[in-house]
Design a protein around this motif. Structure first.
Motif, PDB file in Angstrom:
ATOM      1  N   PRO A  24       2.253 -18.459  61.222  1.00 21.94           N
ATOM      2  CA  PRO A  24       1.426 -19.645  61.467  1.00 21.94           C
ATOM      3  C   PRO A  24       0.212 -19.659  60.553  1.00 21.94           C
ATOM      4  O   PRO A  24      -0.193 -18.635  60.009  1.00 21.94           O
ATOM      5  N   LEU A  25      -0.365 -20.826  60.398  1.00 20.70           N
ATOM      6  CA  LEU A  25      -1.591 -20.989  59.628  1.00 20.70           C
ATOM      7  C   LEU A  25      -2.782 -20.805  60.573  1.00 20.70           C
ATOM      8  O   LEU A  25      -2.694 -21.158  61.751  1.00 20.70           O
ATOM      9  N   PRO A  26      -3.893 -20.231  60.114  1.00 21.23           N
ATOM     10  CA  PRO A  26      -5.074 -20.102  60.984  1.00 21.23           C
ATOM     11  C   PRO A  26      -5.467 -21.444  61.593  1.00 21.23           C
ATOM     12  O   PRO A  26      -5.386 -22.492  60.936  1.00 21.23           O
ATOM     13  N   SER A  27      -5.893 -21.431  62.846  1.00 21.50           N
ATOM     14  CA  SER A  27      -6.183 -22.665  63.580  1.00 21.50           C
ATOM     15  C   SER A  27      -7.380 -23.426  63.033  1.00 21.50           C
ATOM     16  O   SER A  27      -7.641 -24.550  63.456  1.00 21.50           O
ATOM     17  N   THR A  28      -8.144 -22.849  62.100  1.00 20.64           N
ATOM     18  CA  THR A  28      -9.300 -23.529  61.536  1.00 20.64           C
ATOM     19  C   THR A  28      -8.903 -24.676  60.608  1.00 20.64           C
ATOM     20  O   THR A  28      -9.733 -25.532  60.305  1.00 20.64           O
ATOM     21  N   TYR A  29      -7.653 -24.711  60.169  1.00 20.52           N
ATOM     22  CA  TYR A  29      -7.201 -25.788  59.297  1.00 20.52           C
ATOM     23  C   TYR A  29      -6.726 -26.963  60.134  1.00 20.52           C
ATOM     24  O   TYR A  29      -6.053 -26.782  61.159  1.00 20.52           O
ATOM     25  N   SER A  69      -4.398 -29.172  59.953  1.00 21.21           N
ATOM     26  CA  SER A  69      -2.961 -29.366  60.191  1.00 21.21           C
ATOM     27  C   SER A  69      -2.267 -28.087  60.656  1.00 21.21           C
ATOM     28  O   SER A  69      -1.047 -27.979  60.563  1.00 21.21           O
ATOM     29  N   ALA A  70      -3.049 -27.133  61.174  1.00 18.84           N
ATOM     30  CA  ALA A  70      -2.464 -25.845  61.566  1.00 18.84           C
ATOM     31  C   ALA A  70      -1.432 -25.986  62.668  1.00 18.84           C
ATOM     32  O   ALA A  70      -0.522 -25.167  62.784  1.00 18.84           O
ATOM     33  N   HIS A  71      -1.554 -27.033  63.500  1.00 18.99           N
ATOM     34  CA  HIS A  71      -0.616 -27.195  64.608  1.00 18.99           C
ATOM     35  C   HIS A  71       0.793 -27.517  64.135  1.00 18.99           C
ATOM     36  O   HIS A  71       1.755 -27.374  64.898  1.00 18.99           O
ATOM     37  N   SER A  72       0.919 -27.966  62.867  1.00 18.92           N
ATOM     38  CA  SER A  72       2.244 -28.324  62.364  1.00 18.92           C
ATOM     39  C   SER A  72       2.535 -27.729  60.991  1.00 18.92           C
ATOM     40  O   SER A  72       3.522 -28.104  60.358  1.00 18.92           O
ATOM     41  N   THR A  73       1.694 -26.807  60.518  1.00 17.19           N
ATOM     42  CA  THR A  73       1.881 -26.201  59.204  1.00 17.19           C
ATOM     43  C   THR A  73       2.181 -24.720  59.340  1.00 17.19           C
ATOM     44  O   THR A  73       1.540 -24.024  60.129  1.00 17.19           O
ATOM     45  N   ILE A  74       3.156 -24.247  58.584  1.00 15.03           N
ATOM     46  CA  ILE A  74       3.547 -22.849  58.640  1.00 15.03           C
ATOM     47  C   ILE A  74       3.648 -22.288  57.231  1.00 15.03           C
ATOM     48  O   ILE A  74       3.728 -23.027  56.247  1.00 15.03           O
ATOM     49  N   LEU A  75       3.641 -20.960  57.143  1.00 10.19           N
ATOM     50  CA  LEU A  75       3.891 -20.261  55.894  1.00 10.19           C
ATOM     51  C   LEU A  75       5.310 -19.717  55.945  1.00 10.19           C
ATOM     52  O   LEU A  75       5.694 -19.089  56.938  1.00 10.19           O
ATOM     53  N   ALA A 121      -6.226 -11.126  63.181  1.00 16.16           N
ATOM     54  CA  ALA A 121      -5.334 -11.584  64.253  1.00 16.16           C
ATOM     55  C   ALA A 121      -4.808 -12.989  63.992  1.00 16.16           C
ATOM     56  O   ALA A 121      -4.644 -13.797  64.912  1.00 16.16           O
ATOM     57  N   GLY A 122      -4.526 -13.286  62.734  1.00 15.58           N
ATOM     58  CA  GLY A 122      -3.963 -14.570  62.361  1.00 15.58           C
ATOM     59  C   GLY A 122      -4.976 -15.668  62.131  1.00 15.58           C
ATOM     60  O   GLY A 122      -4.600 -16.815  61.851  1.00 15.58           O
ATOM     61  N   GLN A 123      -6.272 -15.354  62.199  1.00 13.05           N
ATOM     62  CA  GLN A 123      -7.311 -16.361  62.052  1.00 13.05           C
ATOM     63  C   GLN A 123      -8.204 -16.128  60.837  1.00 13.05           C
ATOM     64  O   GLN A 123      -9.256 -16.745  60.712  1.00 13.05           O
ATOM     65  N   GLY A 124      -7.784 -15.256  59.933  1.00 15.60           N
ATOM     66  CA  GLY A 124      -8.615 -14.906  58.788  1.00 15.60           C
ATOM     67  C   GLY A 124      -8.312 -15.737  57.562  1.00 15.60           C
ATOM     68  O   GLY A 124      -7.638 -16.771  57.612  1.00 15.60           O
ATOM     69  N   ARG A 125      -8.798 -15.256  56.423  1.00 11.83           N
ATOM     70  CA  ARG A 125      -8.641 -15.968  55.150  1.00 11.83           C
ATOM     71  C   ARG A 125      -7.630 -15.320  54.225  1.00 11.83           C
ATOM     72  O   ARG A 125      -7.182 -15.928  53.261  1.00 11.83           O
ATOM     73  N   TRP A 126      -7.279 -14.055  54.482  1.00 13.98           N
ATOM     74  CA  TRP A 126      -6.362 -13.337  53.606  1.00 13.98           C
ATOM     75  C   TRP A 126      -4.958 -13.302  54.210  1.00 13.98           C
ATOM     76  O   TRP A 126      -4.781 -12.984  55.385  1.00 13.98           O
TER      77      TRP A 126
END
Length: 407
Positions: free
Chosen positions: A232-237, A239-245, A283-288
């Motif tokens: 998952p993408l960090p929730s700070t973005y 579109s994180a609710h619908s964007t994945i890596l 925990a999935g909320q960082g920048r790296w």
């Protein structure tokens, strides 16, 4: 950040939940730790070798004080981060090599092996508290649904299963139908209401929790090769609710938005090496974001440089690919997947690219030295083409020459 050289092929990586500390599980059985900073500098922290055989899976506890490691040696090892030592080893925790570890609750974790067996563990107890045997092929990934206390397992046998950890029954709460494809990775979107599953044939299969677990409700094509890793993408973005890596065996880590479906960009490029794991720090909320393939490096990418343009806005005008579902329908499947025989699961060492690896004195015929991996290639043009190929200009419009005939 420059690539972190680790000295051996990497099978898995994990981040400390609160500190700038990265762990890498290696082919030679070592677990290496590295510290990094916001400027991209890194240094080695410590190295420990809990087993002489390859380390395939890593997981930390909730506060980061301990790290669990497992792999081809079939044991489950606990590493104390403060002392850099193995404080506990459960030898022969499984009868087959362990492929995945997932922390569920403060005193519960799950492990899955190459034979499809899933076990639940209480770190305070020496033996497994529950064993599930509904799968007959390797466990490829775990997903934890906190609201229902459900553990989801995907498998190479083409099914996923849902286990209620509150129940004492050894049978799963639910299990999907055979999807006629190896299921390799999982992630949730839309506030955990949907589960996205990556497959061997390059499809993203969408399961809707409200519709049950019998079959997927949508299939999103577009990846030219297998989708081995999802994050998952960090929730700070926004579109994180619908964007994945997504990590594919074509070597690319992509940022993909679903419903509507579009490619936001390529996050990292591993060249000819397939991407096996993707992890985001803090925990999935960082920048790296760390991505590993069949290389001797961990590739670290700054998400802020990928998703934020000069005005500080998130990049979201990517090329559309696959299917388009603006209404986010939860009904029938959008694209049918033609049945095809699933490739048989092989050992990690059989699936990896042929790579030069230094062998130690204790490595023999049971070594995890990788061999050449066979890939499926589609004849269609890859709609998620790698950078370097010709791109349409930012303001360029492609039109039929006949359009200008009547002007």
């Amino acid at each position: 950040m420059p690539d972190i050289q680790v000295g051996a092929q990497v099978f898995d990586c994990a981040f400390h939940p609160t500190e700038s500390l990265l762990y890498a599980g290696l082919l030679n059985g070592e677990v290496k730790a590295f510290r990094y900073d916001d400027q991209g500098q890194h240094e080695a922290a410590f190295t420990v070798r809990p087993s002489k055989k390859s380390c395939r899976a890593l997981e930390t506890d909730d506060d980061g004080s301990h790290l669990w490691a497992a792999g081809k040696g079939k044991g489950l090892h606990t590493i104390d981060i403060s002392t850099h030592k193995v404080v506990e080893s459960r030898k022969n925790a499984h009868e087959a090599p362990i492929n995945r570890i997932k922390r569920l609750l403060p005193h519960m974790l799950a492990t899955g092996d190459d034979d499809g067996v899933v076990k639940l563990w209480d770190p305070r107890k020496p033996d497994a508290i529950r064993t599930y045997t509904q799968h007959y092929d390797f466990i490829s990934d775990f997903l934890w649904l906190e609201d229902k206390k459900h553990l989801i397992a995907s498998s190479g046998d083409g099914t996923l299963s849902v286990m209620d950890v509150r129940s004492s029954k050894p049978e799963p709460h639910a299990q999907s139908e055979d999807q006629e494809d190896e299921l390799l990775s999982m992630v949730t979107i839309k506030d955990n209401s949907k589960v996205v599953v990556g497959t061997q044939l390059g499809m993203l299969s969408i399961f809707n929790r409200k519709s049950g677990w019998g079959d997927c409700v949508d299939r999103v094509p577009g990846h030219p090769h297998s989708i081995d890793a999802l994050s998952p993408l960090p929730s700070t973005y926004p579109s994180a609710h619908s964007t994945i890596l997504t990590g594919s065996s074509d070597g690319l880590v992509r940022a993909v938005q679903l419903f509507p479906t579009k490619l936001l960009g390529v996050v990292a490029d591993h060249g000819e090496f397939p991407v096996e794991r993707i992890k985001v720090d803090r925990a999935g909320q960082g920048r790296w974001v760390a991505s590993v393939g069949h290389e001797e490096v961990v590739r670290m990418t700054d998400l802020r440089e990928v998703f934020e343009d000069e005005e500080g806005e998130q990049a979201g005008e990517g090329e559309k690919f696959g299917i388009e579902d603006e209404n986010d329908s939860d009904g029938e499947e959008v694209v049918d997947l033609e049945p095809a025989p699933s490739p048989a699961k092989q050992d990690d060492d059989d699936e990896a690219q042929e790579t030069v690896v230094k062998s130690s004195d204790d490595e023999g015929e049971d070594s995890d030295v990788p061999r050449e991996r066979k890939r499926k290639r589609k004849k269609e043009k890859d709609p998620l083409a790698a950078p370097g190929r010709r791109k349409k200009g930012r303001n360029e419009v492609v039109s039929d020459p006949a359009f200008f005939a009547d002007l």
